[in-house]
Scaffold this active site. Structure first.
Site, PDB file in Angstrom:
ATOM      1  N   ARG A  29     -86.410  30.231 -31.397  1.00 41.53           N
ATOM      2  CA  ARG A  29     -87.298  29.067 -31.238  1.00 41.53           C
ATOM      3  C   ARG A  29     -88.663  29.517 -30.736  1.00 41.53           C
ATOM      4  O   ARG A  29     -88.843  30.667 -30.335  1.00 41.53           O
ATOM      5  CB  ARG A  29     -86.693  28.063 -30.262  1.00 41.53           C
ATOM      6  N   ASP A  72     -77.320  37.640 -23.485  1.00 40.85           N
ATOM      7  CA  ASP A  72     -78.028  37.024 -22.371  1.00 40.85           C
ATOM      8  C   ASP A  72     -78.790  38.129 -21.666  1.00 40.85           C
ATOM      9  O   ASP A  72     -78.198  38.987 -21.004  1.00 40.85           O
ATOM     10  CB  ASP A  72     -77.035  36.362 -21.412  1.00 40.85           C
ATOM     11  N   TYR A 164     -92.930  33.686 -12.142  1.00 40.89           N
ATOM     12  CA  TYR A 164     -93.282  33.877 -13.550  1.00 40.89           C
ATOM     13  C   TYR A 164     -94.568  34.683 -13.682  1.00 40.89           C
ATOM     14  O   TYR A 164     -94.636  35.666 -14.427  1.00 40.89           O
ATOM     15  CB  TYR A 164     -93.439  32.519 -14.227  1.00 40.89           C
TER      16      TYR A 164
END
Length: 268
Positions: A29, A72, A164
Site C-alpha cells: 500500500r 513482520d 519517528y
C-alpha cells in the site's frame, strides 16, 4: 533511426530496469506500492513484501514478474527469515528499497515503551539488518542500488512525534555511512525523503490539520500522492543515477522550506 527513436532508445537504456530484481519492503500500500509499480513498469522483477502474505500475494498478482514475501519487520527473527528466503533464490538482488515504516504519534511523556521499540525496529534496525543480510545477493549484481525511504522529518522536527523523527534522522545518517562503506564495491546507497503524502498512515493527520492549511504551507499548494514518489525510485535505481550515492532526494512540494511548523493533538 529517427531522432525520436534515438531519444526513446537512450531513455529506455538509461532509465530502464529490465532484467533487474528489486525487493521493496512495505509494498502492499501507499508509497511502497507506488514504488513497486513504478519499478515493475520500468521492467524490474519485483519482490512484493507485506506483513501478511495474502496482501503481498494479491499485489504481486496484479503485476507481471512479481513474487510475494511476508515478514513482520519489528521481529528480528522474521527479518532473518526474509533474508534467508531471498538468499535461497541464489540470484542477484539489484535493488533493495527499505520503505516499510511505522509512525506512532505520541509525545515523549505519553509514549509507550513498546511503541518506541517498534518504531526503531521497523524504521532503523530492520533496514540495517536487511542490508547486512542481503549483501551476498547485492554483491552478485553488477550495479546494486539501495534506496532508503526516509522523511522530511529527518531534518524537520515533528511535534509529538519524537520517535519517528529520530528514527528517520538516524536512517538518513545510516544512508550516508553505508554509501561510504559500500561505495568501493560499486553498491550505491541513496534515500528519498517524502513530505506530506496522501497515504493511509497520514490520513488522520491530514484530515485533522485540513487540506486548506497544507495548501497554505506547501509552496506547490497541495498534498502529494504516492505515485509522485515512484519515478524517483526508478531514477535512483537506474544507470541514470550511476554517479549518485549518499544523497537524499526530497520530494515534498517545497514543504520543508516553510518556516511555520504546525502543532497537532496527541494521537497516542
Amino acid at each position: 533511426m529517427t531522432s525520436h527513436q534515438g531519444e526513446h532508445s537512450y531513455l529506455a537504456k538509461t532509465f530502464g530496469l529490465r532484467g533487474t530484481t528489486a525487493l521493496v519492503t512495505g509494498s502492499t500500500r501507499g508509497i511502497g506500492l507506488a514504488i513497486a509499480r513504478a519499478l515493475a513498469s520500468a521492467g524490474a522483477n519485483v519482490i512484493v513484501h507485506g506483513r501478511r502474505f495474502s496482501e503481498a500475494e494479491s499485489v504481486a498478482a496484479s503485476m507481471s514478474r512479481a513474487t510475494a514475501v511476508a515478514a513482520d519487520l519489528a521481529d528480528p527473527l522474521e527479518v532473518a527469515r526474509l533474508v534467508d528466503r531471498v538468499l535461497d533464490w541464489d540470484a542477484p538482488l539489484d535493488i533493495l528499497v527499505n520503505n516499510a515504516g511505522v509512525e506512532i504519534g505520541a509525545r515523549v511523556e505519553t509514549m509507550e515503551p513498546n511503541d518506541l521499540h517498534r518504531t526503531l525496529e521497523v524504521n532503523l534496525a530492520a533496514p540495517l539488518a536487511l542490508v547486512r543480510g542481503l549483501l551476498p545477493a547485492l554483491r552478485r549484481s553488477p550495479a546494486a542500488s539501495i534506496i532508503n525511504v526516509s522523511s522530511i522529518h529527518e531534518t524537520v522536527p515533528s511535534w509529538g512525534n519524537t520517535a519517528y523523527a529520530a528514527s528517520k534522522a538516524a536512517l538518513a545518517m545510516a544512508t550516508k555511512t553505508l554509501a561510504i562503506e559500500l561505495g568501493p564495491e560499486g553498491i550505491r546507497v541513496n534515500a528519498i525523503a517524502p513530505g506530506a503524502i496522501a497515504t493511509d498512515i497520514n490520513a488522520l493527520v491530514i484530515k485533522e490539520i485540513g487540506d486548506e492549511n497544507f495548501r497554505d504551507w506547501i509552496p506547490l499548494r497541495r498534498v502529494g500522492v504516492p505515485e509522485e514518489i515512484g519515478p524517483a525510485a526508478v531514477f535512483l535505481a537506474s544507470t541514470g543515477a550511476r554517479y549518485m550515492t549518499g544523497a537524499t532526494l526530497v520530494i515534498d512540494g517545497g514543504y520543508a522550506h516553510h518556516l511555520v511548523r504546525y502543532r497537532h493533538s496527541d494521537h497516542s
